[in-house]
Design a protein around this motif. Structure first.
Motif, mmCIF file in Angstrom:
data_model
loop_
_atom_site.group_PDB
_atom_site.id
_atom_site.type_symbol
_atom_site.label_atom_id
_atom_site.label_comp_id
_atom_site.label_asym_id
_atom_site.label_seq_id
_atom_site.Cartn_x
_atom_site.Cartn_y
_atom_site.Cartn_z
ATOM 1 N N LEU A 50 37.326 -29.781 -11.827
ATOM 2 C CA LEU A 50 38.608 -30.421 -12.121
ATOM 3 C C LEU A 50 38.532 -31.276 -13.379
ATOM 4 O O LEU A 50 39.470 -31.292 -14.190
ATOM 5 C CB LEU A 50 39.069 -31.263 -10.936
ATOM 6 C CG LEU A 50 39.523 -30.490 -9.704
ATOM 7 C CD1 LEU A 50 39.767 -31.437 -8.544
ATOM 8 C CD2 LEU A 50 40.757 -29.674 -10.002
ATOM 9 N N GLU A 51 37.426 -31.992 -13.557
ATOM 10 C CA GLU A 51 37.253 -32.783 -14.772
ATOM 11 C C GLU A 51 37.226 -31.888 -16.005
ATOM 12 O O GLU A 51 37.805 -32.235 -17.037
ATOM 13 C CB GLU A 51 35.987 -33.623 -14.680
ATOM 14 C CG GLU A 51 36.093 -34.781 -13.713
ATOM 15 C CD GLU A 51 34.782 -35.501 -13.488
ATOM 16 O OE1 GLU A 51 33.731 -35.038 -13.986
ATOM 17 O OE2 GLU A 51 34.804 -36.540 -12.800
ATOM 18 N N ASP A 52 36.567 -30.741 -15.909
ATOM 19 C CA ASP A 52 36.527 -29.796 -17.023
ATOM 20 C C ASP A 52 37.925 -29.273 -17.350
ATOM 21 O O ASP A 52 38.307 -29.175 -18.522
ATOM 22 C CB ASP A 52 35.588 -28.628 -16.717
ATOM 23 C CG ASP A 52 34.128 -29.038 -16.680
ATOM 24 O OD1 ASP A 52 33.798 -30.137 -17.175
ATOM 25 O OD2 ASP A 52 33.322 -28.251 -16.147
ATOM 26 N N ILE A 53 38.693 -28.959 -16.325
ATOM 27 C CA ILE A 53 40.061 -28.464 -16.526
ATOM 28 C C ILE A 53 40.924 -29.543 -17.166
ATOM 29 O O ILE A 53 41.700 -29.267 -18.095
ATOM 30 C CB ILE A 53 40.662 -27.984 -15.193
ATOM 31 C CG1 ILE A 53 39.942 -26.719 -14.719
ATOM 32 C CG2 ILE A 53 42.157 -27.744 -15.317
ATOM 33 C CD1 ILE A 53 40.273 -26.309 -13.298
ATOM 34 N N GLU A 54 40.800 -30.782 -16.693
ATOM 35 C CA GLU A 54 41.583 -31.877 -17.265
ATOM 36 C C GLU A 54 41.211 -32.127 -18.723
ATOM 37 O O GLU A 54 42.076 -32.390 -19.557
ATOM 38 C CB GLU A 54 41.387 -33.149 -16.444
ATOM 39 C CG GLU A 54 42.064 -33.125 -15.102
ATOM 40 C CD GLU A 54 41.816 -34.371 -14.270
ATOM 41 O OE1 GLU A 54 41.008 -35.221 -14.709
ATOM 42 O OE2 GLU A 54 42.416 -34.485 -13.201
ATOM 43 N N THR A 55 39.937 -32.038 -19.037
ATOM 44 C CA THR A 55 39.484 -32.228 -20.418
ATOM 45 C C THR A 55 40.051 -31.137 -21.315
ATOM 46 O O THR A 55 40.535 -31.425 -22.419
ATOM 47 C CB THR A 55 37.944 -32.210 -20.489
ATOM 48 O OG1 THR A 55 37.437 -33.246 -19.644
ATOM 49 C CG2 THR A 55 37.456 -32.431 -21.900
ATOM 50 N N TRP B 87 27.953 -31.527 -1.655
ATOM 51 C CA TRP B 87 27.627 -30.643 -2.777
ATOM 52 C C TRP B 87 28.882 -29.946 -3.299
ATOM 53 O O TRP B 87 29.139 -29.905 -4.501
ATOM 54 C CB TRP B 87 26.576 -29.623 -2.339
ATOM 55 C CG TRP B 87 26.260 -28.601 -3.373
ATOM 56 C CD1 TRP B 87 25.511 -28.771 -4.505
ATOM 57 C CD2 TRP B 87 26.693 -27.237 -3.371
ATOM 58 N NE1 TRP B 87 25.452 -27.598 -5.199
ATOM 59 C CE2 TRP B 87 26.169 -26.633 -4.531
ATOM 60 C CE3 TRP B 87 27.466 -26.482 -2.509
ATOM 61 C CZ2 TRP B 87 26.404 -25.299 -4.832
ATOM 62 C CZ3 TRP B 87 27.689 -25.152 -2.812
ATOM 63 C CH2 TRP B 87 27.165 -24.584 -3.967
ATOM 64 N N ARG B 88 29.689 -29.429 -2.384
ATOM 65 C CA ARG B 88 30.918 -28.724 -2.767
ATOM 66 C C ARG B 88 31.914 -29.682 -3.417
ATOM 67 O O ARG B 88 32.573 -29.336 -4.404
ATOM 68 C CB ARG B 88 31.531 -28.062 -1.533
ATOM 69 C CG ARG B 88 32.822 -27.349 -1.784
ATOM 70 C CD ARG B 88 32.590 -26.033 -2.479
ATOM 71 N NE ARG B 88 33.877 -25.352 -2.586
ATOM 72 C CZ ARG B 88 34.281 -24.729 -3.674
ATOM 73 N NH1 ARG B 88 33.505 -24.640 -4.710
ATOM 74 N NH2 ARG B 88 35.456 -24.158 -3.712
ATOM 75 N N ALA B 89 32.043 -30.897 -2.881
ATOM 76 C CA ALA B 89 32.965 -31.880 -3.450
ATOM 77 C C ALA B 89 32.567 -32.234 -4.878
ATOM 78 O O ALA B 89 33.430 -32.331 -5.764
ATOM 79 C CB ALA B 89 32.996 -33.136 -2.580
ATOM 80 N N ARG B 90 31.284 -32.401 -5.126
ATOM 81 C CA ARG B 90 30.816 -32.705 -6.483
ATOM 82 C C ARG B 90 31.098 -31.540 -7.426
ATOM 83 O O ARG B 90 31.496 -31.749 -8.578
ATOM 84 C CB ARG B 90 29.329 -33.022 -6.475
ATOM 85 C CG ARG B 90 29.030 -34.364 -5.859
ATOM 86 C CD ARG B 90 27.558 -34.659 -5.849
ATOM 87 N NE ARG B 90 27.300 -35.957 -5.240
ATOM 88 C CZ ARG B 90 26.105 -36.392 -4.896
ATOM 89 N NH1 ARG B 90 25.041 -35.638 -5.089
ATOM 90 N NH2 ARG B 90 25.966 -37.576 -4.356
ATOM 91 N N LYS B 91 30.894 -30.333 -6.943
ATOM 92 C CA LYS B 91 31.133 -29.141 -7.760
ATOM 93 C C LYS B 91 32.619 -29.022 -8.116
ATOM 94 O O LYS B 91 32.970 -28.786 -9.272
ATOM 95 C CB LYS B 91 30.672 -27.901 -6.995
ATOM 96 C CG LYS B 91 30.792 -26.617 -7.757
ATOM 97 C CD LYS B 91 30.261 -25.448 -6.945
ATOM 98 C CE LYS B 91 30.480 -24.136 -7.665
ATOM 99 N NZ LYS B 91 30.036 -22.997 -6.878
ATOM 100 N N VAL B 92 33.487 -29.214 -7.135
ATOM 101 C CA VAL B 92 34.929 -29.121 -7.369
ATOM 102 C C VAL B 92 35.390 -30.246 -8.286
ATOM 103 O O VAL B 92 36.215 -30.031 -9.182
ATOM 104 C CB VAL B 92 35.698 -29.136 -6.029
ATOM 105 C CG1 VAL B 92 37.180 -29.302 -6.247
ATOM 106 C CG2 VAL B 92 35.406 -27.867 -5.255
ATOM 107 N N LYS B 93 34.852 -31.452 -8.098
ATOM 108 C CA LYS B 93 35.215 -32.577 -8.959
ATOM 109 C C LYS B 93 34.844 -32.286 -10.407
ATOM 110 O O LYS B 93 35.641 -32.554 -11.323
ATOM 111 C CB LYS B 93 34.521 -33.851 -8.480
ATOM 112 C CG LYS B 93 34.924 -35.076 -9.244
ATOM 113 C CD LYS B 93 34.268 -36.332 -8.681
ATOM 114 C CE LYS B 93 34.675 -37.537 -9.482
ATOM 115 N NZ LYS B 93 34.055 -38.764 -8.982
ATOM 116 N N LYS B 94 33.681 -31.724 -10.629
ATOM 117 C CA LYS B 94 33.242 -31.365 -11.984
ATOM 118 C C LYS B 94 34.174 -30.311 -12.578
ATOM 119 O O LYS B 94 34.566 -30.401 -13.757
ATOM 120 C CB LYS B 94 31.799 -30.845 -11.938
ATOM 121 C CG LYS B 94 31.289 -30.292 -13.243
ATOM 122 C CD LYS B 94 30.939 -31.398 -14.211
ATOM 123 C CE LYS B 94 30.169 -30.867 -15.399
ATOM 124 N NZ LYS B 94 30.980 -30.543 -16.542
#
Length: 52
Positions: A41-46, A32-39
């Motif tokens: 990071l994707e938002d920051i990259e976008t 759950w935490r990995a998915r949250k952090v991945k999301k």
């Protein structure tokens, strides 16, 4: 297949059950935490790509 645990059967089996539940909870929280952090990071990259 299962050894005779005698008078300690309840304590041993409940300890196994608690351990399995806790391990499952740790795995679930980690995923759950990995998915949250991945999301995040994707938002920051976008945002970085759009600004720069």
């Amino acid at each position: 297949m299962m050894p005779d645990l005698g008078k300690y059967a309840d304590a041993v089996l409940s300890s196994y059950a608690v351990s399995i539940v806790l391990l499952a909870a740790i795995v679930w929280v980690s995923i759950w935490r990995a998915r949250k952090v991945k999301k995040q990071l994707e938002d920051i990259e976008t945002k970085a790509k759009n600004n720069g």
